[in-house]
Design a protein around this motif. Structure first.
Motif, PDB file in Angstrom:
ATOM      1  N   ASP A 111       0.930  -1.077  -0.219  1.00  0.00           N
ATOM      2  CA  ASP A 111      -0.142   0.536  -0.249  1.00  0.00           C
ATOM      3  C   ASP A 111       0.930   1.254   0.567  1.00  0.00           C
ATOM      4  O   ASP A 111       0.230   2.012  -0.327  1.00  0.00           O
ATOM      5  N   ALA A 112       2.211   1.179   0.186  1.00  0.00           N
ATOM      6  CA  ALA A 112       3.248   2.145   0.004  1.00  0.00           C
ATOM      7  C   ALA A 112       3.180   2.887  -0.644  1.00  0.00           C
ATOM      8  O   ALA A 112       3.763   2.013  -1.980  1.00  0.00           O
ATOM      9  N   ARG A 113       2.772   3.961  -1.317  1.00  0.00           N
ATOM     10  CA  ARG A 113       2.730   4.758  -2.011  1.00  0.00           C
ATOM     11  C   ARG A 113       4.495   5.477  -3.120  1.00  0.00           C
ATOM     12  O   ARG A 113       4.878   5.593  -1.790  1.00  0.00           O
ATOM     13  N   THR A 114       5.181   6.049  -3.639  1.00  0.00           N
ATOM     14  CA  THR A 114       5.833   7.033  -3.579  1.00  0.00           C
ATOM     15  C   THR A 114       5.975   8.250  -3.330  1.00  0.00           C
ATOM     16  O   THR A 114       4.944   9.153  -2.930  1.00  0.00           O
ATOM     17  N   GLY A 115       7.068   8.416  -2.222  1.00  0.00           N
ATOM     18  CA  GLY A 115       7.683   9.423  -1.300  1.00  0.00           C
ATOM     19  C   GLY A 115       7.456   8.896  -0.426  1.00  0.00           C
ATOM     20  O   GLY A 115       7.466   9.929   1.124  1.00  0.00           O
ATOM     21  N   SER A 116       6.627   7.613   0.046  1.00  0.00           N
ATOM     22  CA  SER A 116       6.157   7.410   1.978  1.00  0.00           C
ATOM     23  C   SER A 116       7.972   6.384   1.880  1.00  0.00           C
ATOM     24  O   SER A 116       8.724   6.788   1.056  1.00  0.00           O
ATOM     25  N   ILE A 117       7.294   6.167   3.400  1.00  0.00           N
ATOM     26  CA  ILE A 117       8.734   6.279   4.344  1.00  0.00           C
ATOM     27  C   ILE A 117       8.054   4.010   4.636  1.00  0.00           C
ATOM     28  O   ILE A 117       7.039   4.107   5.181  1.00  0.00           O
ATOM     29  N   ILE A 118       9.634   2.841   4.234  1.00  0.00           N
ATOM     30  CA  ILE A 118       8.462   1.937   4.810  1.00  0.00           C
ATOM     31  C   ILE A 118       9.684   1.465   6.083  1.00  0.00           C
ATOM     32  O   ILE A 118      10.890   1.360   5.715  1.00  0.00           O
ATOM     33  N   ASP A 263       7.026   2.694  -7.424  1.00  0.00           N
ATOM     34  CA  ASP A 263       5.492   1.739  -7.184  1.00  0.00           C
ATOM     35  C   ASP A 263       5.337   0.627  -8.331  1.00  0.00           C
ATOM     36  O   ASP A 263       5.399   1.068  -9.408  1.00  0.00           O
ATOM     37  N   ARG A 264       5.566  -0.160  -7.432  1.00  0.00           N
ATOM     38  CA  ARG A 264       5.643  -1.779  -8.255  1.00  0.00           C
ATOM     39  C   ARG A 264       4.218  -1.872  -8.713  1.00  0.00           C
ATOM     40  O   ARG A 264       3.656  -3.034  -9.284  1.00  0.00           O
ATOM     41  N   VAL A 265       3.129  -1.327  -7.977  1.00  0.00           N
ATOM     42  CA  VAL A 265       1.952  -1.904  -8.348  1.00  0.00           C
ATOM     43  C   VAL A 265       1.226  -0.498  -9.370  1.00  0.00           C
ATOM     44  O   VAL A 265       0.559  -1.161 -10.427  1.00  0.00           O
ATOM     45  N   THR A 266       1.715   0.149  -9.918  1.00  0.00           N
ATOM     46  CA  THR A 266       0.972   1.878  -9.922  1.00  0.00           C
ATOM     47  C   THR A 266       2.376   1.922 -11.199  1.00  0.00           C
ATOM     48  O   THR A 266       1.860   2.565 -11.854  1.00  0.00           O
ATOM     49  N   ASN A 267       3.373   1.187 -10.981  1.00  0.00           N
ATOM     50  CA  ASN A 267       4.243   1.389 -11.759  1.00  0.00           C
ATOM     51  C   ASN A 267       5.130   2.857 -12.174  1.00  0.00           C
ATOM     52  O   ASN A 267       5.485   3.553 -13.370  1.00  0.00           O
ATOM     53  N   ASP A 268       4.058   3.106 -11.025  1.00  0.00           N
ATOM     54  CA  ASP A 268       5.274   4.943 -10.566  1.00  0.00           C
ATOM     55  C   ASP A 268       6.643   5.098 -10.367  1.00  0.00           C
ATOM     56  O   ASP A 268       7.319   4.202  -9.661  1.00  0.00           O
ATOM     57  N   PHE A 269       7.304   6.020 -10.627  1.00  0.00           N
ATOM     58  CA  PHE A 269       8.902   6.049 -10.652  1.00  0.00           C
ATOM     59  C   PHE A 269       9.208   7.411 -10.002  1.00  0.00           C
ATOM     60  O   PHE A 269       8.640   8.819 -10.649  1.00  0.00           O
ATOM     61  N   ILE A 270       9.701   7.928  -8.824  1.00  0.00           N
ATOM     62  CA  ILE A 270       9.590   9.356  -8.264  1.00  0.00           C
ATOM     63  C   ILE A 270      10.892  10.001  -8.931  1.00  0.00           C
ATOM     64  O   ILE A 270      12.404   9.338  -9.399  1.00  0.00           O
ATOM     65  N   SER A 271      10.998  11.402  -8.845  1.00  0.00           N
ATOM     66  CA  SER A 271      12.677  12.293  -9.466  1.00  0.00           C
ATOM     67  C   SER A 271      13.144  11.823  -8.115  1.00  0.00           C
ATOM     68  O   SER A 271      13.202  11.794  -7.190  1.00  0.00           O
ATOM     69  N   PRO A 272      13.858  12.204  -9.089  1.00  0.00           N
ATOM     70  CA  PRO A 272      15.435  12.314  -7.876  1.00  0.00           C
ATOM     71  C   PRO A 272      15.619  13.682  -6.522  1.00  0.00           C
ATOM     72  O   PRO A 272      16.127  14.057  -5.688  1.00  0.00           O
ATOM     73  N   VAL A 273      14.277  14.600  -7.337  1.00  0.00           N
ATOM     74  CA  VAL A 273      14.973  16.049  -6.518  1.00  0.00           C
ATOM     75  C   VAL A 273      13.316  15.784  -5.052  1.00  0.00           C
ATOM     76  O   VAL A 273      13.484  15.992  -3.886  1.00  0.00           O
TER      77      VAL A 273
END
Ligand code: R1P
Ligand code: URA
Length: 307
Positions: A111-118, A263-273
């Motif tokens: 459930d963790a989306r990009t930008g969150s911390i695990i 995010d391997r569920v939605t295929n989103d990848f975060i920006s380096p910034v």
């Protein structure tokens, strides 16, 4: 260099990390990336000297003080062998207990989306089963009993240490942005994390669903935490007793947390910034947890100890 079993230089420097006794503190944050290490180092006390050593094999060690407590920040690069080099070589030059926090990046399969911390409170490993790949005809005709990927048992983070990290991260990012759970450490960013790569026969199209079948509670994928937890569990006891007079069973206390970049569920990848913005805040959180953790050690006698 002397001693083929555990090579050290005549000055006592270990072979790959290149540090010697007195250059690494008992409290350590380890990261993959050198720029992350440098960024965390900006939080170290300005009135204490900073020791910095870059090794030919890509390790960067920075030792100083945070809130008056000696700490080291060590960048190790990527993967299971680098974690093994780092933990074993550093263990050999530091006396007393070690507390090691890994702070990295990871992919999320929960459930963790990009930008969150695990906060990775436990980990198992997924490794490519090389034998499976030895005979293409056997694979194609489904004659092999082998599976393309091996799964290990679960190894745990130190419960006190990971809870301190969790608390500090929640204080900084809020409960909705911090997840705690089981991590899979993989021996590739690609094949054993279920990524598709048309240039190779990886037989991994079902890997993510296989992970969920074997370990339904798994929420993240990265490449080092398992080795850290495994070596902490394998570390031998110390001739020291804690405040309850109990002999210390393992000499290494370990924990891990990672920013979700994929995010391997939605295929989103975060920006380096965005990674940069998150790690700026997270750096302080993990340093706070590290210096607040009870640890038993004595200051080395060496005159040239850097802390
Ligand atoms: C892969 O991109 C790397 O990122 C993760 C993985 O574990 C792997 O090392 O961690 P770091 O950001 O700490 O390097
Ligand atoms: N690190 C990994 O190992 N995997 C990811 O998907 C992201 C970071």
């Amino acid at each position: 260099m002397e001693n083929a079993n555990f090579p050290t230089s005549d000055k006592g420097r270990v072979y790959h990390v290149e540090v010697k006794r007195g250059e690494v503190a008992n409290r350590i944050i380890t990261v993959g990336d050198h720029t992350r290490a440098e960024e965390f180092a900006q939080y170290l006390d300005k009135d204490s000297p900073l020791f910095r050593l870059s090794s030919a094999r890509g390790f960067l060690t920075i030792t100083g003080k945070y809130k008056g407590v000696p700490v080291s920040i060590i960048a190790i690069g990527m993967g299971l062998p680098m974690m093994d080099f780092f933990v074993r070589e550093v263990r050999s030059v530091v006396d007393g207990q070690l507390a090691i926090i890994r702070f990295g990046t990871c992919g999320s399969i929960g459930d963790a989306r990009t930008g969150s911390i695990i906060v990775q409170n436990a980990a198992f490993a997924i490794t490519r089963n090389y034998n499976y790949f030895s005979d293409t005809e056997e694979i194609e005709s489904e004659l092999t009993d082998e599976k393309p990927y091996n799964f290990t048992k679960i190894f745990h983070a130190d419960p006190q240490l990971y809870k301190k990290i969790e608390l500090e991260l929640i204080n900084s990012f809020g409960e909705d942005n911090v997840f705690t759970g089981l991590n899979a450490t993989c021996d590739s960013f690609y094949s054993s994390q279920g990524r598709k790569d048309g240039n190779f026969r990886d037989y991994n199209s079902n890997l993510i669903s296989t992970i969920s079948d074997i370990y339904p509670e798994a929420i993240s994928l990265e490449m080092e935490a398992f080795m850290l937890f495994h070596l902490a569990k394998s570390s031998t006891s110390l001739p020291l007793k804690d405040s309850n007079n109990t002999i210390l069973k393992n000499s290494i206390k370990a924990a891990s947390a990672a920013m979700v970049v994929a995010d391997r569920v939605t295929n989103d990848f975060i920006s380096p910034v965005k990674v940069h913005d998150i790690q700026k805040v997270a750096g302080r959180a993990v340093l706070n947890a590290l210096v607040d953790f009870e640890l038993i050690y004595v200051h080395p006698d060496d005159d040239d100890c850097v802390w």
